[in-house]
Design an enzyme around this catalytic site. Structure first.
Site: not given
Ligand code: URA
Length: 209
Positions: A104, A108, A200, A203
């Site tokens: 992103r 913008t 995430d 991760d």
């Molecule tokens: N991306 C992720 O890895 N986890 C989320 O909860 C949202 C976007």
């Protein structure tokens, strides 16, 4: 037409629950993501047409049905989508794999493609975009737009966990694209993470936190 398919199966529900658990380590997390991807792939390919043909069994020729006129492509959205690819390939070993990376733009706020390598014949393939988390839907929607601009007509979006906000975005921007998800969660938090979600996905897959 409802384009959202929430796959309701005890094996999937159990595995998603294990993925949600913060104590599930990267090795097990990766294996579970692949397993759930295989199960989602099974559902997302349910409408593939079969053609009549014949094979020779050890006892003689017989009429059979096979998938003969479709070719597939798997396109993970970098980076977490990579975690789903092997699970998909288990059911579609001849599929070609493309990759798409978007970020992103901080000014913008528009998604910008930073990496894209697709099969040259992608437009003639049925393409499965894979990304574990459908959160705001911004990245997935841009990836779909990008593939359409490339000439791809037949696209499905596969994720592990979706949020209502992301589903709404895809349904508004791409009403013909079917979404297959293993779980449909409540909402997003103020950072765009799915609640309750699993954290995430990138991760946790790659052990980067
Ligand atoms: N991306 C992720 O890895 N986890 C989320 O909860 C949202 C976007």
């Amino acid at each position: 037409m409802d384009t959202l398919h929430i796959i309701d199966h005890p094996l999937i529900t159990h595995k998603i629950s294990m993925l949600r658990n913060k104590d599930t380590g990267s090795k097990e997390f990766r294996e579970l993501v692949q397993e759930v991807a295989t199960l989602i792939c099974y559902e997302a390919t349910r409408d593939i047409p079969l053609s009549d043909t014949t094979v020779d069994t050890p006892l003689g020729e017989t009429a059979v049905k096979m998938i003969t006129d479709r070719s597939f492509g798997i396109v993970p959205i970098l980076r977490a989508g990579i975690g789903m690819v092997d699970g998909m390939l288990r059911l579609m070993p001849t599929a070609k794999v493309g990759h798409i990376g978007l970020y992103r733009d901080p000014e913008t706020l528009k998604p910008v493609e930073y990496y894209c390598k697709l099969p040259v014949d992608a437009p003639s393939r049925e393409i499965f975009i894979v990304d574990p988390m459908l959160a705001t839907g911004g990245t997935a929607s841009s990836a779909i737009t990008f593939l359409k601009e490339y000439g791809v007509k037949n696209i499905k979006l596969l994720c592990l966990i979706s949020a209502p906000e992301g589903v709404k975005k895809i349904q508004e921007d791409h009403p013909e694209v079917h979404i297959y998800t293993a779980a449909h969660d409540e909402c997003l938090n103020s950072h765009g993470y799915i609640l309750p979600g699993l954290g995430d996905a990138g991760d946790r897959l790659f052990g980067t936190k």
